[in-house]
Design a protein around this motif. Structure first.
Motif, PDB file in Angstrom:
ATOM      1  N   LYS A 198      13.411  83.536   0.332  1.00  8.09           N
ATOM      2  CA  LYS A 198      12.466  83.726  -0.805  1.00  8.09           C
ATOM      3  C   LYS A 198      12.312  82.202  -1.465  1.00  8.09           C
ATOM      4  O   LYS A 198      11.159  82.120  -1.773  1.00  8.09           O
ATOM      5  CB  LYS A 198      13.115  84.706  -1.890  1.00  8.09           C
ATOM      6  N   SER A 256       9.840  92.044   2.991  1.00 12.83           N
ATOM      7  CA  SER A 256      10.348  92.061   1.842  1.00 12.83           C
ATOM      8  C   SER A 256      10.791  93.580   1.680  1.00 12.83           C
ATOM      9  O   SER A 256      10.341  94.389   2.015  1.00 12.83           O
ATOM     10  CB  SER A 256       9.601  91.404   1.013  1.00 12.83           C
ATOM     11  N   TYR A 262      13.862  89.173   4.029  1.00  8.76           N
ATOM     12  CA  TYR A 262      13.273  88.502   2.658  1.00  8.76           C
ATOM     13  C   TYR A 262      14.675  88.422   1.822  1.00  8.76           C
ATOM     14  O   TYR A 262      14.762  88.851   0.741  1.00  8.76           O
ATOM     15  CB  TYR A 262      12.264  89.120   2.207  1.00  8.76           C
ATOM     16  N   ASN A 263      15.820  87.590   2.286  1.00  8.21           N
ATOM     17  CA  ASN A 263      16.568  87.371   1.549  1.00  8.21           C
ATOM     18  C   ASN A 263      16.725  86.179   0.570  1.00  8.21           C
ATOM     19  O   ASN A 263      15.295  85.541   0.442  1.00  8.21           O
ATOM     20  CB  ASN A 263      17.894  87.055   2.339  1.00  8.21           C
ATOM     21  N   ASP A 264      17.787  85.612  -0.176  1.00  6.98           N
ATOM     22  CA  ASP A 264      17.448  84.745  -1.434  1.00  6.98           C
ATOM     23  C   ASP A 264      16.997  83.668  -1.024  1.00  6.98           C
ATOM     24  O   ASP A 264      16.238  82.799  -1.460  1.00  6.98           O
ATOM     25  CB  ASP A 264      18.735  84.911  -2.289  1.00  6.98           C
ATOM     26  N   GLN A 288      20.620  80.835   7.473  1.00  2.99           N
ATOM     27  CA  GLN A 288      20.186  81.741   6.251  1.00  2.99           C
ATOM     28  C   GLN A 288      19.256  82.431   6.675  1.00  2.99           C
ATOM     29  O   GLN A 288      18.614  83.175   5.768  1.00  2.99           O
ATOM     30  CB  GLN A 288      20.013  80.820   5.025  1.00  2.99           C
TER      31      GLN A 288
END
Length: 272
Positions: A126, A272, A121-123, A46
């Protein structure tokens, strides 16, 4: 004990999801040459890298001290096309709109040469950073170690690493400075100095609009905490967790540039 026993498979716990992290003890593990990835393969996947790992003998040597799960994640990462100045993922490899605005501003141009971010800056990231930074799970920073060191060696070798300081209020809230924690990791391969101090407590950058950040030309929250002779003609890389518009690193770079730094760049975990 049989030699084969030393290579027995074992299950360890992922630092983030607490799921099983299959590990296999090898001779390199026993000799202390390997540093196991603290994340399982699923969590590591991820965190796709924004910039490809170097295909050099150094990379091969690094591979010998990296876990199989981490190497697999690197091999299968989709390296995005990014802005060459700030690492922003975008369809073309030309300066993004924000960087063009910075370069056209008489107040902000030439303060930093570029920023390299490790990941988009993916989920997942984050939530990972929120747990690390705001919920006090400081050990999560260790998962960035390999990519931080690799990226420093590739892009900033011999530059002096300087953490972005927190205000007293913010440090009290969190209990630690995430930028200092990252800098402590980089200290394994780089000179590091605390050459900046924060003199004012500002609103969190995440609470400010992009327009507000880009047009903030009055505040000076950072001051030099060193003699100018320690800065003159030297190259620096600022260390922080997230690059959004680049306002924070530019404000931090100003006292270094004014003291005669040859250049200031930035190395961040996320773009981001």
């Amino acid at each position: 004990m049989k030699l084969t026993d030393l290579y027995a498979a074992s299950d360890e716990i992922c630092l983030y999801c607490a799921g099983p992290r299959p590990a296999r003890r090898t001779l390199a593990d026993l000799l202390g040459l390997n540093r196991p990835d603290p994340l399982c393969a699923e969590c590591r996947s991820q965190l796709p890298l924004l910039h490809a790992a170097p295909k050099t003998s150094t990379a091969k040597a690094s591979a010998r001290t990296t876990s199989a799960a981490h190497l697999s994640a690197i091999a299968h990462a989709t390296h995005a096309t990014t802005c060459p100045t700030c690492s922003r993922p975008q369809p073309h490899a030309t300066p993004c709109n924000d960087c063009r605005r910075w370069s056209e501003s008489a107040h902000w141009h030439d303060l930093i040469t570029h920023n390299i971010s490790l990941y988009a800056y993916n989920d997942f990231l984050k939530d990972y950073i929120a747990r690390w930074k705001y919920r006090g799970d400081a050990v999560l920073a260790t998962a960035f170690r390999h990519d931080l060191l690799r990226t420093y060696r590739k892009h900033f070798d011999r530059s002096i690493a300087v953490p972005i300081p927190l205000s007293t209020e913010r440090h009290s809230e969190r209990g630690f400075n995430q930028s200092e924690q990252l800098t402590d990791i980089i200290a394994a391969v780089a000179p590091t100095r605390h050459y900046l101090t924060r003199t004012s407590h500002e609103q969190k950058q995440s609470k400010r609009s992009r327009h507000s950040r880009l047009h903030d030309t009055t505040s000076r929250p950072f001051e030099l905490a060193a003699h100018p002779e320690q800065i003159h003609a030297k190259h620096f890389v600022l260390i922080d967790d997230i690059y959004t518009t680049g306002l924070t690193v530019r404000k931090a770079a100003r006292p270094l540039i004014e003291a005669g730094a040859a250049s200031v760049a930035a190395l961040t975990v996320a773009r981001s």
